[in-house]
Write an enzyme that holds these catalytic residues in place. Structure first.
Site, PDB file in Angstrom:
ATOM      1  CE  LYS A 105      -0.652   0.045  -4.061  1.00  0.00           C
ATOM      2  NZ  LYS A 105      -1.198  -1.180  -3.538  1.00  0.00           N
ATOM      3  CD  GLU A 129     -10.505  -1.635 -12.387  1.00  0.00           C
ATOM      4  OE1 GLU A 129     -11.124  -1.062 -13.282  1.00  0.00           O
ATOM      5  OE2 GLU A 129     -10.696  -1.391 -11.174  1.00  0.00           O
ATOM      6  CB  ILE A 136     -12.641  -4.567  -6.315  1.00  0.00           C
ATOM      7  CG1 ILE A 136     -12.504  -5.390  -5.046  1.00  0.00           C
ATOM      8  CG2 ILE A 136     -14.057  -4.020  -6.467  1.00  0.00           C
ATOM      9  CD1 ILE A 136     -12.733  -4.575  -3.771  1.00  0.00           C
ATOM     10  CE  LYS A 205      -4.664   0.211  -2.625  1.00  0.00           C
ATOM     11  NZ  LYS A 205      -4.613  -0.806  -1.574  1.00  0.00           N
TER      12      LYS A 205
HETATM   13  P1  NDP Z   1       7.055  -7.152  -4.878  1.00  0.00           P
HETATM   14  O1  NDP Z   1       7.977  -6.467  -3.951  1.00  0.00           O
HETATM   15  O2  NDP Z   1       6.535  -8.510  -4.527  1.00  0.00           O
HETATM   16  O3  NDP Z   1       7.738  -7.268  -6.338  1.00  0.00           O
HETATM   17  C1  NDP Z   1       8.450  -6.223  -6.940  1.00  0.00           C
HETATM   18  C2  NDP Z   1       9.182  -6.761  -8.150  1.00  0.00           C
HETATM   19  O4  NDP Z   1       9.768  -5.684  -8.859  1.00  0.00           O
HETATM   20  C3  NDP Z   1      10.311  -7.749  -7.839  1.00  0.00           C
HETATM   21  O5  NDP Z   1      10.319  -8.794  -8.795  1.00  0.00           O
HETATM   22  C4  NDP Z   1      11.587  -6.911  -7.981  1.00  0.00           C
HETATM   23  O6  NDP Z   1      12.713  -7.655  -8.470  1.00  0.00           O
HETATM   24  C5  NDP Z   1      11.179  -5.896  -9.042  1.00  0.00           C
HETATM   25  N1  NDP Z   1      11.792  -4.582  -8.875  1.00  0.00           N
HETATM   26  C6  NDP Z   1      11.569  -3.663  -7.912  1.00  0.00           C
HETATM   27  N2  NDP Z   1      12.299  -2.565  -8.113  1.00  0.00           N
HETATM   28  C7  NDP Z   1      13.025  -2.780  -9.233  1.00  0.00           C
HETATM   29  C8  NDP Z   1      13.980  -2.018  -9.972  1.00  0.00           C
HETATM   30  N3  NDP Z   1      14.338  -0.786  -9.581  1.00  0.00           N
HETATM   31  N4  NDP Z   1      14.517  -2.560 -11.080  1.00  0.00           N
HETATM   32  C9  NDP Z   1      14.171  -3.807 -11.481  1.00  0.00           C
HETATM   33  N5  NDP Z   1      13.242  -4.576 -10.837  1.00  0.00           N
HETATM   34  C10 NDP Z   1      12.693  -4.067  -9.722  1.00  0.00           C
HETATM   35  O7  NDP Z   1       5.834  -6.154  -5.117  1.00  0.00           O
HETATM   36  P2  NDP Z   1       4.297  -6.498  -5.404  1.00  0.00           P
HETATM   37  O8  NDP Z   1       4.216  -7.429  -6.541  1.00  0.00           O
HETATM   38  O9  NDP Z   1       3.606  -6.845  -4.148  1.00  0.00           O
HETATM   39  O10 NDP Z   1       3.748  -5.052  -5.844  1.00  0.00           O
HETATM   40  C11 NDP Z   1       4.058  -4.512  -7.105  1.00  0.00           C
HETATM   41  C12 NDP Z   1       3.188  -3.294  -7.356  1.00  0.00           C
HETATM   42  O11 NDP Z   1       1.809  -3.668  -7.327  1.00  0.00           O
HETATM   43  C13 NDP Z   1       3.330  -2.187  -6.310  1.00  0.00           C
HETATM   44  O12 NDP Z   1       3.180  -0.953  -6.933  1.00  0.00           O
HETATM   45  C14 NDP Z   1       2.141  -2.441  -5.359  1.00  0.00           C
HETATM   46  O13 NDP Z   1       1.717  -1.283  -4.701  1.00  0.00           O
HETATM   47  C15 NDP Z   1       1.101  -2.890  -6.355  1.00  0.00           C
HETATM   48  N6  NDP Z   1       0.024  -3.707  -5.825  1.00  0.00           N
HETATM   49  C16 NDP Z   1       0.294  -4.778  -5.016  1.00  0.00           C
HETATM   50  C17 NDP Z   1      -0.722  -5.602  -4.582  1.00  0.00           C
HETATM   51  C18 NDP Z   1      -0.478  -6.786  -3.732  1.00  0.00           C
HETATM   52  O14 NDP Z   1      -1.471  -7.413  -3.300  1.00  0.00           O
HETATM   53  N7  NDP Z   1       0.751  -7.156  -3.444  1.00  0.00           N
HETATM   54  C19 NDP Z   1      -2.126  -5.323  -4.952  1.00  0.00           C
HETATM   55  C20 NDP Z   1      -2.311  -4.166  -5.823  1.00  0.00           C
HETATM   56  C21 NDP Z   1      -1.261  -3.406  -6.223  1.00  0.00           C
HETATM   57  P3  NDP Z   1      13.378  -8.870  -7.617  1.00  0.00           P
HETATM   58  O15 NDP Z   1      12.310  -9.951  -7.589  1.00  0.00           O
HETATM   59  O16 NDP Z   1      14.569  -9.285  -8.387  1.00  0.00           O
HETATM   60  O17 NDP Z   1      13.658  -8.299  -6.270  1.00  0.00           O
HETATM   61  N1  HSE Z   2      -0.564  -3.413   0.120  1.00  0.00           N
HETATM   62  C1  HSE Z   2      -1.824  -3.273  -0.522  1.00  0.00           C
HETATM   63  C2  HSE Z   2      -2.920  -3.750   0.392  1.00  0.00           C
HETATM   64  C3  HSE Z   2      -1.851  -4.052  -1.805  1.00  0.00           C
HETATM   65  O1  HSE Z   2      -2.605  -4.414   1.385  1.00  0.00           O
HETATM   66  O2  HSE Z   2      -4.088  -3.451   0.131  1.00  0.00           O
HETATM   67  C4  HSE Z   2      -3.116  -3.848  -2.618  1.00  0.00           C
HETATM   68  O3  HSE Z   2      -3.169  -2.562  -3.135  1.00  0.00           O
END
Ligand code: NDP
Ligand code: HSE
Length: 323
Positions: A105, A129, A136, A205
């Site tokens: 987002k 989405e 949701i 959002k």
């Molecule tokens: P995490 O921090 O858990 O995971 C990020 C991943 O991206 C890691 O695997 C990391 O690698 C990799 N990464 C980050 N930067 C780089 C880079 N520059 N080059 C290569 N790899 C990179 O994040 P989330 O999964 O929690 O969130 C991901 C996205 O989803 C964000 O935009 C977040 O806002 C969105 N989001 C998250 C939700 C949630 O509930 N967590 C819900 C809805 C949206 P490594 O593992 O090697 O460090």
């Molecule tokens: N950090 C976000 C939250 C992830 O807590 O709602 C979902 O967008």
């Protein structure tokens, strides 16, 4: 038909949730969309990191061009987070003719028009989405079955981390710090939780919801925003005694001549529908001039609910473009 090949940027909470969703429902997916969906490359920061899920040898890469420039990859999923380099990677992938799915987002809210224009110019889909409300489904309905409406109001609880913290503080007497730590451990929080607790994630959002619902892209930095860091246990207890609850509320009203919007902690009476939304659950209330009032409710954060939304976008692209 040959399988659909997906390249994914990021394998943290959302990346693993997406991978698991596709894996555990592989048989049903194959039956309903008529083909396999294979995640063939995953970009990570550290390819040697120990992870909770095993993926086949050679899938991890630290070079994004292994995904963007691979002509055999049909869809790129961006779940790495941050505005840059994520936005540049998404723009490049679309210029290379790939459909893009994102949960990011921050990037979408900052570059909404450019991302959509590049998708249109390159005849590819850009789907997001999971970027609002986690699991949701709220964005797709706004742009499909609700399209005949003019929207007058958007109201919601749009952040799982802060709703979890406020619920735990108010109902279980947990400290702010302990509740935030739990939200991080459960995979709800952003890599830097400042975006959650200061309301920035909610502003992102709300910006996306207004862009789709009101056709106005307001930058998140232009949305008056207050987070939850100054909400005290005493304020929560005092509200409770008066039959109220404090929630972090995103609100936008379109009067036709004027748009009003904000993100701030707000007292709600206990019988308000949003007062019943607890922990990582989120809810989005919409008012359209034809459909009238609607409410969407579900898990707004966490690996599997968010993975469900990302996987759903992938399958929608398969159904509409690649079958
Ligand atoms: P995490 O921090 O858990 O995971 C990020 C991943 O991206 C890691 O695997 C990391 O690698 C990799 N990464 C980050 N930067 C780089 C880079 N520059 N080059 C290569 N790899 C990179 O994040 P989330 O999964 O929690 O969130 C991901 C996205 O989803 C964000 O935009 C977040 O806002 C969105 N989001 C998250 C939700 C949630 O509930 N967590 C819900 C809805 C949206 P490594 O593992 O090697 O460090
Ligand atoms: N950090 C976000 C939250 C992830 O807590 O709602 C979902 O967008």
């Amino acid at each position: 038909m040959d399988s659909i090949r997906v390249g994914m940027l990021g394998f943290g909470n959302v990346g693993t949730g997406t991978y698991q969703t596709l894996l555990m429902n592989q048989d049903r997916i194959e039956q309903t969309v008529g083909t396999n969906v294979d995640i063939v490359k995953i970009l990570v920061n550290d390819i040697n990191k120990k992870r909770t899920i095993d993926v086949p040898h050679g899938v991890y890469t630290s070079d994004v061009n292994d995904i963007i420039k691979d002509p055999d990859i049909d869809i790129m999923v961006e779940v790495m987070g941050g505005i840059e380099p994520a936005t540049s990677y998404m723009l490049s992938a679309m210029e290379y003719g790939k459909h893009v799915v994102t949960a990011n987002k921050a990037a979408v809210a900052a570059h909404f028009d450019e991302l959509h224009k590049v998708a249109t110019d390159n005849h590819v889909q850009f789907r997001m989405e999971a970027s609002v409300g986690g699991g949701i489904p709220v964005l797709s309905p706004i742009t499909s079955v609700l399209r005949a409406n003019k929207f007058e109001e958007i109201l919601g609880i749009l952040n799982g981390t802060t709703n979890y913290i406020l619920t735990q503080m108010s109902e279980n007497g947990m400290s702010y710090e302990a509740a935030l730590k739990q939200a991080q451990e459960l995979g709800f929080a952003e890599a830097d939780p400042t975006a959650d607790v200061e309301g920035i994630d909610v502003a992102n959002k709300l910006s996306i919801l207004m862009a789709l619902g009101f056709d106005h892209h307001i930058l998140p930095t232009d949305i008056p925003t207050t987070g939850i860091t100054k909400v005290t246990p005493e304020q929560l207890a005092d509200a409770k005694e008066r039959g109220k609850v404090i929630k972090l509320i995103a609100s936008a009203v379109n009067s036709g001549s004027e748009l009003k919007y904000s993100v701030k902690p707000t007292e709600l009476p206990l019988d308000h529908p949003l007062a019943m939304v607890k922990n990582e659950f989120n809810a989005v209330f919409l008012k359209g001039n034809a459909v009238d009032e609607l409410m969407f409710y579900g898990k707004g954060a966490g690996p599997m609910p968010t993975g469900s939304a990302v996987a759903g976008d992938i399958l929608q692209i398969v159904a509409e473009e690649l079958r």
